[in-house]
Design a protein around this motif. Structure first.
Motif, PDB file in Angstrom:
ATOM      1  N   ASN A   1      59.177 -30.114 -79.272  1.00  0.00           N
ATOM      2  CA  ASN A   1      59.298 -29.723 -77.867  1.00  0.00           C
ATOM      3  C   ASN A   1      59.548 -28.224 -77.770  1.00  0.00           C
ATOM      4  O   ASN A   1      60.694 -27.766 -77.653  1.00  0.00           O
TER       5      ASN A   1
ATOM      6  N   PRO B   1      57.647 -27.315 -69.204  1.00  0.00           N
ATOM      7  CA  PRO B   1      56.630 -27.634 -68.185  1.00  0.00           C
ATOM      8  C   PRO B   1      56.312 -26.398 -67.349  1.00  0.00           C
ATOM      9  O   PRO B   1      57.186 -25.575 -67.059  1.00  0.00           O
TER      10      PRO B   1
ATOM     11  N   ASP C   1      52.640 -29.906 -69.197  1.00  0.00           N
ATOM     12  CA  ASP C   1      53.339 -29.558 -70.431  1.00  0.00           C
ATOM     13  C   ASP C   1      52.339 -29.625 -71.579  1.00  0.00           C
ATOM     14  O   ASP C   1      51.637 -30.625 -71.743  1.00  0.00           O
TER      15      ASP C   1
ATOM     16  N   ALA D   1      55.799 -34.257 -73.474  1.00  0.00           N
ATOM     17  CA  ALA D   1      54.914 -33.840 -72.381  1.00  0.00           C
ATOM     18  C   ALA D   1      55.111 -34.666 -71.121  1.00  0.00           C
ATOM     19  O   ALA D   1      54.412 -34.449 -70.141  1.00  0.00           O
TER      20      ALA D   1
ATOM     21  N   VAL E   1      56.735 -35.341 -67.859  1.00  0.00           N
ATOM     22  CA  VAL E   1      57.443 -34.456 -66.934  1.00  0.00           C
ATOM     23  C   VAL E   1      58.165 -35.288 -65.878  1.00  0.00           C
ATOM     24  O   VAL E   1      57.609 -36.251 -65.326  1.00  0.00           O
TER      25      VAL E   1
ATOM     26  N   ASP F   1      60.896 -31.890 -69.143  1.00  0.00           N
ATOM     27  CA  ASP F   1      60.239 -32.869 -70.019  1.00  0.00           C
ATOM     28  C   ASP F   1      61.294 -33.776 -70.648  1.00  0.00           C
ATOM     29  O   ASP F   1      62.493 -33.636 -70.415  1.00  0.00           O
TER      30      ASP F   1
END
Length: 799
Positions: free
Chosen positions: A445, A449, A477, A484, A486, A535
């Motif tokens: 990560n 976003p 994202d 990813a 959101v 995220d």
């Protein structure tokens, strides 16, 4: 039968795979057994079940099998007794050649669960081979002048058995001239030498035939024989001589079969038959004779079979030159095999990491080793990968290499790498081997976003229904998976006058925005807030975007009349002198609308009048003016109803009632007519009181309307900066002058001046005209025409 054979073969292959996989699980110690070669089929070797501590029933239930390393069925196990039996005759010479001891490795495989037991079978040699001579007849030419004690080298016999069963002794058939002397070569082999112990006589015996006997050490011993033909020659006192004792030659391993290698040449000083030399291989092994051949008359050595540097790097050949008199000399030929680049490099992968995280640097991807069976430059290798990849090769130990990522990777930039490891040798021509590795980059990560816009502007019409979808925000994202996903949320607002949670809500999954209650443009024209997108990574990353919501006005407010007031206890009466000209300003209807834009555009219309055609209303500013000259025939009291309508859809309206009183002059006191006041119960007040009250009311209402207009105007100008708040500028207007402009309902600026003159005499009220261009009056007829033009030019609405 063919199908059955194929099934058996497949089953055997699968079993071999299991055996290879189980070698790592088998114990380091193995059971050892021994058996003599050529033992009959079915012969007992050992009770394998007892030795391994297994029950007989367990052998059947677990499908016990015996598997040999060479994949041949040399042995089998009796599942009923657990005995290990010979499945075929074992030939030690076929299995192990001359290797001693001869060991046959095998495993017993048990299933359910899979288990392996390693064992080895030592095959004991028996004397099943007799010594043999490669030549059926040995011809030896001996000069009669040979002195006693001279030895003659003899061709040795070969025995495939080993140990005590191998070749042990040589003898010769009984004769009066020769006996055998055993010569040890130092490598465990013995060679016979024929020793002359009595002089030869060519004239008495030109040739001798002897039998050379080779004996092994078996019990009973085996023997092999060859015929030795001895030709007694005349005196030959010169043996052949080689220029050198050792010949060396280099031959490429890819030399074609039949190629000439070297010519060995010796000289003999004798003449005639004694000077003729014949060349032969001496003490040559079977491999030498299969690989090379020599031309006896010329001494040319030719290649008989292919050479292989990786198998044998050099060959040592003993060559004997024998002249016509039987004298001989030996030399040694050393054939060195020259390596060529005929083996490509080999790559052996020890470990591979096919998935690496994107934030890891200098990650070990693969460990592998390389080798090339060639030698020299042909065996020297160079490893490389593509230049455009973030990886590098590093030599660790000898021929081991590691493939390492040189920096932290970015999955969003590239999620997969196809790496080709190329190993090239330095031979001519260069050979190479390629090994492909696919490396996948796992996501972390590392991307917050991102909204598609930094700010969003949404519009919603007022009086909306609750839970109305007013718009959406969207963020993406670049990561994948949970990193990813959101989630949207409303961020708290520090200086909000209205709680944000009561106005809007957001769907956390898709970013849809909803109005939670009905909005009122007049109370709240716009508001803004921030939306967060986070995220689901660990730790979670987030970003923000500004959302501005504009409330669109709806025509939900009817016009409101500020003047004249309709809720007063006494109606307001406007005084008009009968001498007023056409276009005389009677009064002005002042109204406002809480809406904005075209919904607040007001128009005025004379709805009812006591005497139609006498008064008119300007449509855009609400001014009530006389439409013509007044006459004595006109009634003294008039009631006018003015309609105020906005420009919305649908339009809303309000009405106001005006009372107009025609008087002869302001200098005369006003007394109501008896017939007009008959219905009035209230006592008549003096004219001065009425005038003062009316003037005060008009002035107060007018000042109040001006303040309201100014405040509304300022609120509109400052609405973008401060939503829902209005500020009124401090200060005061001049007492005798009021300026009204820019309110959206008046088209011109007017100044009104009111004077109250007190005294003991008759009070007077002076109402000055608005400051507009004066139209001169020349005569009565012309005045009437100009009055019509005047009404038309100012947009009178006359009822």
């Amino acid at each position: 039968m063919e199908i059955r054979g194929a099934l058996v073969l497949r089953k055997r292959q699968v079993l071999i795979i299991f055996v290879l996989l189980g070698l790592s699980q088998a114990g380091p110690e193995s059971v050892r057994y021994s058996v003599a070669e050529e033992t009959e089929i079915g012969s007992f070797v050992a009770n394998l079940a007892r030795d391994l501590g297994l029950g007989v029933e367990e052998l059947s239930s677990r499908e016990a099998r015996v598997v040999c390393d060479d994949n041949e069925k040399h042995l089998h196990i009796d599942l009923l007794t657990g005995d290990l039996l010979v499945n075929e005759k074992l030939d030690r010479e076929e299995l192990c050649d001359s290797t001693e001891p001869c060991v046959l490795h095998f495993q017993m495989v048990l299933e359910n669960p899979l288990q392996f037991f390693r064992a080895e079978l030592h095959i004991k040699d028996i004397n099943d081979h007799s010594p043999t001579f490669l030549d059926k007849e040995i011809v030896i030419k001996i000069s009669e002048s040979t002195i006693i004690g001279t030895t003659f080298l003899m061709e040795s016999a070969q025995d495939l058995d080993v140990g005590s069963n191998s070749l042990q002794n040589y003898t010769v058939s009984p004769n009066s001239h020769f006996h055998i002397k055993i010569q040890d070569s130092g490598d465990g082999k013995i060679y016979p030498e024929l020793v002359l112990h009595r002089a030869l006589d060519h004239e008495e015996e030109p040739e001798l035939r002897l039998t050379l006997i080779a004996l092994d050490g078996g019990s009973p011993p085996r023997s092999g024989t060859t015929l030795v033909l001895i030709k007694v020659l005349d005196i030959n006192d010169n043996a052949p001589e080689f220029p050198q004792r050792l010949y060396e030659v280099q031959v490429l391993e890819d030399t074609p079969v039949g190629s000439w290698i070297i010519t060995i040449s010796a000289k003999d000083l004798d003449a005639g038959n004694y000077g003729k030399i014949s060349y032969t291989f001496f003490h040559a092994s079977e491999d030498i004779r299969k690989t090379f051949e020599i031309n006896p008359p010329s001494g040319e050595v030719h290649l008989r079979s292919h050479l292989d540097f990786e198998a044998i790097q050099s060959h040592i050949i003993n060559i004997q030159a024998t002249d016509g008199g039987g004298l001989s000399e030996e030399c040694t030929l050393l054939v060195k095999v020259i390596d060529i680049n005929d083996n490509p490099p080999e790559v052996t992968m020890s470990s591979i990491t096919k998935i690496i995280p994107e934030n890891a640097s200098e990650t070990l991807v693969a460990l592998f080793s390389v080798r090339d069976q060639d030698s020299g430059e042909n065996g020297r290798v160079v490893c490389s990968i593509q230049d455009d990849l973030p990886f590098f090769l590093k030599r660790t130990f000898k021929n081991f290499f590691t493939l390492v990522a040189e920096k932290a990777l970015d999955r969003e930039e590239r999620a997969e790498y196809n790496i080709t490891i190329t190993v090239t040798d330095m031979g001519t021509p260069r050979l190479k081997t390629e090994h492909n590795i696919t490396v996948l980059v796992s996501d972390v990560n590392d991307n917050a976003p991102a909204f598609t816009q930094t700010s969003y502007t949404l519009s919603v019409r007022e009086n909306n229904s609750p839970a109305l979808h007013i718009g959406s925000v969207r963020a993406t994202d670049r990561d994948e998976g949970a990193n990813a996903q959101v989630t949207y949320s409303l961020l708290p607002t520090l200086d909000a006058h209205v709680p944000l949670a009561s106005l809007v809500s957001i769907n956390p999954d898709n970013g849809h925005l909803f109005a939670l209650r009905s909005l009122d443009y007049e109370a709240l024209r716009a508001f803004e807030f921030r939306v967060g997108a986070a995220d689901r990574g660990s730790p979670a990353l987030s970003s923000q975007a500004l959302v501005r919501v504009l409330v669109v006005d709806d025509n939900d407010n009817a016009p409101f009349v500020l003047y004249p007031l309709q809720n007063a206890s006494a109606p307001c009466t406007e005084l008009v002198p009968r001498a007023a000209e056409a276009g005389y300003l009677v009064t002005k209807v002042v109204a406002v609308d809480g809406d904005s834009g075209q919904n607040a555009w007001l128009s005025y219309q004379l709805l009812k009048a006591t005497e139609p055609g006498l008064f008119g209303v300007w449509a855009h500013n609400g001014e009530v003016r006389t439409a013509r000259l007044l006459s004595e025939r006109d009634a003294a009291k008039h009631r006018l109803v003015v309609l105020v309508k906005d420009n919305g859809e649908p339009p809303l309206s309000a009405s106001v009632t005006l009372h107009v009183l025609l008087v002869d002059g302001f200098s005369q006191p006003y007394l109501p007519a008896p017939e007009a006041e008959a219905a009035d119960a209230a006592p008549a007040a003096p004219l001065t009181v009425y005038l003062v009250v009316a003037l005060a009311s008009v002035s107060s209402l007018f000042v109040f309307s001006v303040l309201v207009f100014v405040a509304v105007r300022l609120c509109r100008r400052g609405g973008a900066a401060s939503v829902g708040r209005c500020s009124v500028p401090e200060g005061h207007f001049p007492g005798h002058l009021v300026d009204v402009s820019g309110t959206g309902t008046l088209s011109q600026s007017y100044q009104y001046e009111v004077c109250l003159m007190g005294g003991t005499g008759t009070n007077e009220f002076k109402f000055l005209k608005p400051i507009i261009p004066n139209l001169p009056v020349q005569d009565t007829g012309r005045h009437i025409g100009e009055n019509e033009n005047f009404r038309n030019s100012f947009g009178f609405n006359i009822q």
